[in-house]
Design a protein around this motif. Structure first.
Motif, mmCIF file in Angstrom:
data_model
loop_
_atom_site.group_PDB
_atom_site.id
_atom_site.type_symbol
_atom_site.label_atom_id
_atom_site.label_comp_id
_atom_site.label_asym_id
_atom_site.label_seq_id
_atom_site.Cartn_x
_atom_site.Cartn_y
_atom_site.Cartn_z
ATOM 1 N N SER A 1 47.546 57.685 37.758
ATOM 2 C CA SER A 1 48.120 56.481 37.796
ATOM 3 C C SER A 1 49.617 56.419 38.248
ATOM 4 O O SER A 1 50.113 57.406 37.850
ATOM 5 C CB SER A 1 48.126 55.624 36.631
ATOM 6 N N LEU A 2 49.927 55.766 39.020
ATOM 7 C CA LEU A 2 51.372 55.867 39.568
ATOM 8 C C LEU A 2 52.349 55.100 38.502
ATOM 9 O O LEU A 2 53.437 55.316 38.340
ATOM 10 C CB LEU A 2 51.630 55.048 40.726
ATOM 11 N N ILE A 3 51.768 54.095 37.609
ATOM 12 C CA ILE A 3 52.496 53.618 36.536
ATOM 13 C C ILE A 3 52.789 54.590 35.554
ATOM 14 O O ILE A 3 51.903 55.476 35.262
ATOM 15 C CB ILE A 3 51.641 52.218 36.001
ATOM 16 N N TRP B 1 58.060 51.425 44.173
ATOM 17 C CA TRP B 1 58.591 50.859 42.995
ATOM 18 C C TRP B 1 58.833 49.625 42.819
ATOM 19 O O TRP B 1 58.666 48.813 41.814
ATOM 20 C CB TRP B 1 60.089 51.986 42.768
ATOM 21 N N ILE C 1 55.519 47.705 42.732
ATOM 22 C CA ILE C 1 54.676 48.062 41.283
ATOM 23 C C ILE C 1 55.543 47.099 40.274
ATOM 24 O O ILE C 1 54.767 46.412 39.534
ATOM 25 C CB ILE C 1 54.633 49.338 40.835
ATOM 26 N N TYR C 2 57.121 47.298 40.049
ATOM 27 C CA TYR C 2 57.542 46.960 39.028
ATOM 28 C C TYR C 2 58.421 45.534 38.941
ATOM 29 O O TYR C 2 58.751 44.929 38.174
ATOM 30 C CB TYR C 2 58.646 48.059 38.494
ATOM 31 N N LYS D 1 49.214 44.394 41.822
ATOM 32 C CA LYS D 1 47.886 45.169 41.074
ATOM 33 C C LYS D 1 47.227 46.156 41.911
ATOM 34 O O LYS D 1 46.246 46.891 41.360
ATOM 35 C CB LYS D 1 47.073 43.980 40.471
ATOM 36 N N ASP D 2 47.252 46.024 43.029
ATOM 37 C CA ASP D 2 46.491 46.854 43.860
ATOM 38 C C ASP D 2 47.346 47.091 45.352
ATOM 39 O O ASP D 2 48.268 46.316 45.622
ATOM 40 C CB ASP D 2 45.130 46.269 44.374
ATOM 41 N N VAL E 1 46.564 51.691 40.080
ATOM 42 C CA VAL E 1 47.808 51.064 39.735
ATOM 43 C C VAL E 1 47.561 49.811 38.587
ATOM 44 O O VAL E 1 48.095 48.979 38.537
ATOM 45 C CB VAL E 1 48.810 50.426 40.809
ATOM 46 N N GLU E 2 46.229 50.194 38.038
ATOM 47 C CA GLU E 2 45.696 49.015 37.304
ATOM 48 C C GLU E 2 46.448 49.048 35.917
ATOM 49 O O GLU E 2 46.995 50.005 35.542
ATOM 50 C CB GLU E 2 44.172 49.478 36.706
#
Ligand code: SAH
Length: 372
Positions: free
Chosen positions: A14-16, A41, A44-45, A50-51, A72-73
């Motif tokens: 995951s990238l998270i 970044w 995502i943040y 979410k996708d 990235v779930e």
């Protein structure tokens, strides 16, 4: 090659949960320029995408490639509950089937998310329900950040609002001892604090510890978040019994580390948590002893009425005893609020979090691994 991410599913990373540097390294690994990491970044943040399909500032081919390589779930939710007082609790299920809880506690003009750092706990504090669940494992940085992202999804707080947030504060007071999982917790906190993302400042993050003395110093120097200490007793004799970690780091050593905690001041006090146990630690004499112990520390005392759980060996102090204890502290100039239990009806209050996750015996783990 970039270092693999800490995903927990063993398949795709995951990238998270990656630091900015690690994210940049992942992008470099697939031949993408460094500014892509910054865009990701943000998506995502800050935006909470979410996708990859939602990340419209990225070229379509690139989004598809990312989608094939990385998830990235969020962690899955096994159960969501809401208390009559507005507190919400989510039971999260991670990729390996283990479960942990996080709790959102709304206030009038803000709200705190109580985040877990481990599945189970090693501390075995006598009054704590989580303590009856043996440690299963540490949570990864991805799983810790994932709790915040899931709560933001549920509260509808993307992109990161500048003010008026329902999720304005983080308290590391869920399951586990955060300072026994320092590296992952530190990494998660840095991601959560990053200004171009979730952007919750260190002044709004409180880490609670039962007193892992060597890590307290690191935490102050490296993270600078607010500190809460689960004290609960004023003599080593009693604390050894109810918070067994005290045998390793007794009260005097713990308070010395608090005295030195970098960044603490009258404006940024250390919170001492004190659970009120009937006939165990709740006399005015103990309140006076507490005042002596805390001298020289910019301190605030949170009195926590004991929250019952099935089979608990204690009862909560009477309202009269709690009021008297608070009065002794207040007269000596301490801020000593009595914490109102929140989310008791859904077992979401302090010390009530526990999941069914158990550590697989080695033979079972081997069998499970062989079956994959
Ligand atoms: N391990 C860390 C983080 C857990 S914080 C720590 O000990 O600080 C959870 C807080 O709730 C701690 O202060 C804990 O002592 C307190 N607590 C645990 N069980 C409780 C109970 N049954 N009633 C009230 N507070 C409790």
């Amino acid at each position: 090659m970039a270092k693999p991410a800490e995903a927990g599913d063993g398949a795709r990373s995951s990238l998270i949960g990656l630091s900015r540097e690690e994210l940049a390294a992942e992008m470099e690994g697939i031949g993408a320029p460094p500014f892509r990491a910054r865009q990701l970044w943000h998506w995502i943040y800050h935006r909470g995408a979410k996708d990859f399909a939602a990340m419209t500032s990225l070229a379509k081919d690139f989004r598809e490639e990312l989608g094939q390589r990385f998830p990235v779930e969020r962690p899955a939710t096994s159960r969501a509950q809401a208390s009559l007082d507005g507190t919400r609790k989510w039971l999260l299920k991670f990729a390996d089937g283990n479960e942990a809880k996080c709790v959102h506690i709304p206030e009038e003009d803000r709200g705190a998310l109580c985040v877990s750092s481990q599945v189970g706990c090693t501390l075995t504090c006598k009054f704590c329900h989580t303590g009856t669940q043996p440690l299963v494992r540490n949570l990864s940085a991805a799983e810790i950040v994932g709790q915040v992202m899931l709560a933001r999804d549920e509260l509808g707080e993307w992109p990161s609002p500048k003010e008026g947030r329902l999720l304005s504060n983080i308290v590391l007071m869920g399951m586990g001892e955060p300072l026994f999982n320092y590296d992952n917790v530190a990494k998660a906190i840095r991601i959560i604090m990053d200004n171009e993302g979730i952007a919750i400042s260190r002044r709004r993050i409180t880490l609670s510890t039962a007193g892992v003395v060597p890590a307290i110093r690191r935490c102050g120097e490296e993270l600078g978040v607010k500190l809460a200490v689960s004290l609960h007793a004023v003599t080593d004799e009693l604390r050894d019994e109810i918070v067994p970690l005290n045998k390793k780091y007794p009260i005097a050593e713990l308070l010395a580390a608090c005295r030195d905690y970098p960044g603490s001041s009258q404006a940024r006090r250390i919170t001492f948590e004190y659970v009120m146990l009937k006939g165990v630690n709740d006399t005015p004499a103990e309140a006076r002893q507490l005042i002596k112990l805390l001298s020289g520390i910019p301190a605030k005392v949170n009195l926590i009425p004991f929250n019952p759980w099935p089979g608990a060996p204690y009862e909560c102090s009477t309202p009269g005893a709690i009021a008297k204890f608070a009065e002794v502290l207040t007269k000596a100039g301490f801020i000593a609020p009595v914490r109102t239990p929140r989310g008791q009806d859904i077992m979401a209050a302090c010390g009530q979090l526990r999941t069914e996750s158990l550590k697989a015996r080695r033979s079972q783990a081997k069998a499970a691994a062989a079956a994959v």
